[in-house]
Design an enzyme around this catalytic site. Structure first.
Site, PDB file in Angstrom:
ATOM      1  N   SER A  15       0.857  -1.192   0.000  1.00  0.00           N
ATOM      2  CA  SER A  15       0.000   0.000   0.000  1.00  0.00           C
ATOM      3  C   SER A  15       0.889   1.236   0.000  1.00  0.00           C
ATOM      4  CB  SER A  15      -0.861  -0.015   1.271  1.00  0.00           C
ATOM      5  OG  SER A  15      -1.397   1.246   1.533  1.00  0.00           O
ATOM      6  N   TYR A  46      -2.914  -1.310  10.241  1.00  0.00           N
ATOM      7  CA  TYR A  46      -2.827  -1.451   8.777  1.00  0.00           C
ATOM      8  C   TYR A  46      -1.511  -0.854   8.265  1.00  0.00           C
ATOM      9  CZ  TYR A  46      -4.401  -1.310   3.872  1.00  0.00           C
ATOM     10  OH  TYR A  46      -4.525  -1.485   2.517  1.00  0.00           O
TER      11      TYR A  46
HETATM   12  P1  NAI Z   1     -11.460  -6.379  -1.281  1.00  0.00           P
HETATM   13  O1  NAI Z   1     -12.027  -6.383   0.095  1.00  0.00           O
HETATM   14  O2  NAI Z   1     -12.282  -5.858  -2.405  1.00  0.00           O
HETATM   15  O3  NAI Z   1     -10.955  -7.844  -1.658  1.00  0.00           O
HETATM   16  C1  NAI Z   1     -10.235  -8.619  -0.730  1.00  0.00           C
HETATM   17  C2  NAI Z   1     -10.378 -10.081  -1.109  1.00  0.00           C
HETATM   18  O4  NAI Z   1      -9.649 -10.851  -0.141  1.00  0.00           O
HETATM   19  C3  NAI Z   1     -11.836 -10.586  -1.066  1.00  0.00           C
HETATM   20  O5  NAI Z   1     -12.120 -11.362  -2.197  1.00  0.00           O
HETATM   21  C4  NAI Z   1     -11.877 -11.407   0.220  1.00  0.00           C
HETATM   22  O6  NAI Z   1     -12.837 -12.458   0.178  1.00  0.00           O
HETATM   23  C5  NAI Z   1     -10.460 -11.937   0.269  1.00  0.00           C
HETATM   24  N1  NAI Z   1     -10.109 -12.366   1.624  1.00  0.00           N
HETATM   25  C6  NAI Z   1     -10.372 -11.740   2.789  1.00  0.00           C
HETATM   26  N2  NAI Z   1      -9.949 -12.469   3.824  1.00  0.00           N
HETATM   27  C7  NAI Z   1      -9.400 -13.594   3.300  1.00  0.00           C
HETATM   28  C8  NAI Z   1      -8.795 -14.754   3.868  1.00  0.00           C
HETATM   29  N3  NAI Z   1      -8.675 -14.902   5.200  1.00  0.00           N
HETATM   30  N4  NAI Z   1      -8.355 -15.718   3.037  1.00  0.00           N
HETATM   31  C9  NAI Z   1      -8.468 -15.591   1.691  1.00  0.00           C
HETATM   32  N5  NAI Z   1      -9.036 -14.516   1.103  1.00  0.00           N
HETATM   33  C10 NAI Z   1      -9.497 -13.535   1.901  1.00  0.00           C
HETATM   34  O7  NAI Z   1     -10.087  -5.556  -1.132  1.00  0.00           O
HETATM   35  P2  NAI Z   1      -9.195  -4.695  -2.187  1.00  0.00           P
HETATM   36  O8  NAI Z   1      -9.482  -3.258  -1.977  1.00  0.00           O
HETATM   37  O9  NAI Z   1      -9.287  -5.274  -3.533  1.00  0.00           O
HETATM   38  O10 NAI Z   1      -7.767  -4.950  -1.553  1.00  0.00           O
HETATM   39  C11 NAI Z   1      -6.888  -5.942  -2.013  1.00  0.00           C
HETATM   40  C12 NAI Z   1      -5.500  -5.667  -1.463  1.00  0.00           C
HETATM   41  O11 NAI Z   1      -5.057  -4.373  -1.883  1.00  0.00           O
HETATM   42  C13 NAI Z   1      -5.451  -5.652   0.084  1.00  0.00           C
HETATM   43  O12 NAI Z   1      -4.255  -6.257   0.511  1.00  0.00           O
HETATM   44  C14 NAI Z   1      -5.451  -4.167   0.401  1.00  0.00           C
HETATM   45  O13 NAI Z   1      -4.853  -3.880   1.636  1.00  0.00           O
HETATM   46  C15 NAI Z   1      -4.634  -3.619  -0.769  1.00  0.00           C
HETATM   47  N6  NAI Z   1      -4.836  -2.199  -1.012  1.00  0.00           N
HETATM   48  C16 NAI Z   1      -6.080  -1.706  -1.303  1.00  0.00           C
HETATM   49  C17 NAI Z   1      -6.257  -0.349  -1.494  1.00  0.00           C
HETATM   50  C18 NAI Z   1      -7.589   0.263  -1.801  1.00  0.00           C
HETATM   51  O14 NAI Z   1      -7.704   1.497  -1.759  1.00  0.00           O
HETATM   52  N7  NAI Z   1      -8.602  -0.507  -2.102  1.00  0.00           N
HETATM   53  C19 NAI Z   1      -5.116   0.569  -1.418  1.00  0.00           C
HETATM   54  C20 NAI Z   1      -3.867  -0.065  -1.140  1.00  0.00           C
HETATM   55  C21 NAI Z   1      -3.739  -1.396  -0.945  1.00  0.00           C
END
Ligand code: NAI
Length: 241
Positions: free
Chosen positions: A124, A137
């Site tokens: 991030s 985080y």
């Molecule tokens: P999201 O919440 O849309 O997707 C996360 C996915 O991870 C979901 O499909 C969920 O089911 C899965 N997940 C959650 N817990 C799990 C577990 N215990 N085992 C397996 N799968 C699991 O999140 P998003 O926004 O797509 O984030 C993805 C990555 O990007 C994360 O690591 C987040 O910290 C990072 N990120 C996101 C940003 C944003 O603004 N959305 C910015 C910077 C980094």
């Protein structure tokens, strides 16, 4: 022949865009997630469960060598240090850091055997800068940046590259959940907070998950074969301020 890519958390947001883009680019993609998805080959997996992650990845590696790992599954948690309980802290670290540790460790034997591999860890912009009320985080994402660097050094001799991608604010379900939580706690108006969030970005908009996926695809490819141990920022200029 198709290359093999393992993605964690590929059923939503950034992970889903990565699964789709890699599939379009002739990869066989395995999606390790809790929630099913029609894209990629879905493997039910809780990445906080190390033995489950190891077993699934070992099974994939028995069939074919693993070319790419994208460790993406993660959660956001909004609180300063005083409002972060031990349970909250463990929850964030178990998923964001231990989950990545489990996945990276599990793909290494296959990558070492083929003397080839690209590991991309979704960190991030908070690996580079702190944001308010984001204690656990922030820490977890800085740890992931370090995981990419240390893995890059330890496995360069095996032609395995490891890089961290550091997205700014990307419009995904996780983003919407984070601002919903904030609005519930503060009573603020969601549309107003969303507009404010956009105006904080030098490019005056949020990033889209497809844009992050393009960077990940590039890092996985031979075009990036001299890039390892790096933190790749994709944030519309936010951390340049
Ligand atoms: P999201 O919440 O849309 O997707 C996360 C996915 O991870 C979901 O499909 C969920 O089911 C899965 N997940 C959650 N817990 C799990 C577990 N215990 N085992 C397996 N799968 C699991 O999140 P998003 O926004 O797509 O984030 C993805 C990555 O990007 C994360 O690591 C987040 O910290 C990072 N990120 C996101 C940003 C944003 O603004 N959305 C910015 C910077 C980094």
């Amino acid at each position: 022949m198709k290359k093999t890519c393992v993605v964690t958390g590929g059923s939503s947001g950034i992970g889903l865009s990565i699964v789709k883009l890699f599939e379009q680019n002739n990869y066989q993609v395995f999606n390790l997630d809790l929630s099913p998805s029609p894209f990629g080959e879905f493997c039910y997996c809780d990445v906080t469960n190390i033995s489950q992650v190891t077993k699934i990845i070992n099974n994939i590696a028995k069939q074919q060598s693993i070319d790419v790992l994208v460790s993406n599954a993660g959660i956001h948690f909004s609180a300063n240090i005083e409002n972060t309980s031990e349970d909250d802290f463990d929850k964030v670290f178990n998923l964001n850091v231990k989950g990545a540790y489990a996945a990276v460790k599990a793909v290494l034997p296959s990558m070492k055997a083929s003397n080839n591999g690209a590991i991309i860890i979704i960190s991030s912009d908070q690996a580079l800068i702190a944001k308010h009320n984001s204690f656990a985080y922030n820490l977890s994402k800085a740890a992931l940046a370090s995981m990419a660097k240390t893995t890059a050094l330890d496995y360069a001799a095996f032609n395995i590259r490891a890089n961290a991608v550091c997205p700014g604010t990307i419009e995904t379900p996780l983003y919407h959940q984070a601002i919903d939580n904030y609005c519930q706690k503060s009573g603020a108006d969601k549309a107003e907070i969303h507009r404010e969030e956009e105006s904080l970005q030098p490019l005056n908009r949020l990033g889209q998950p497809e844009e992050v996926a393009e960077l990940v695809l590039f890092l996985a490819s031979d075009k990036a074969k001299f890039i390892t141990g790096s933190l790749q920022v994709i944030d519309g200029g936010y951390t340049a301020q």
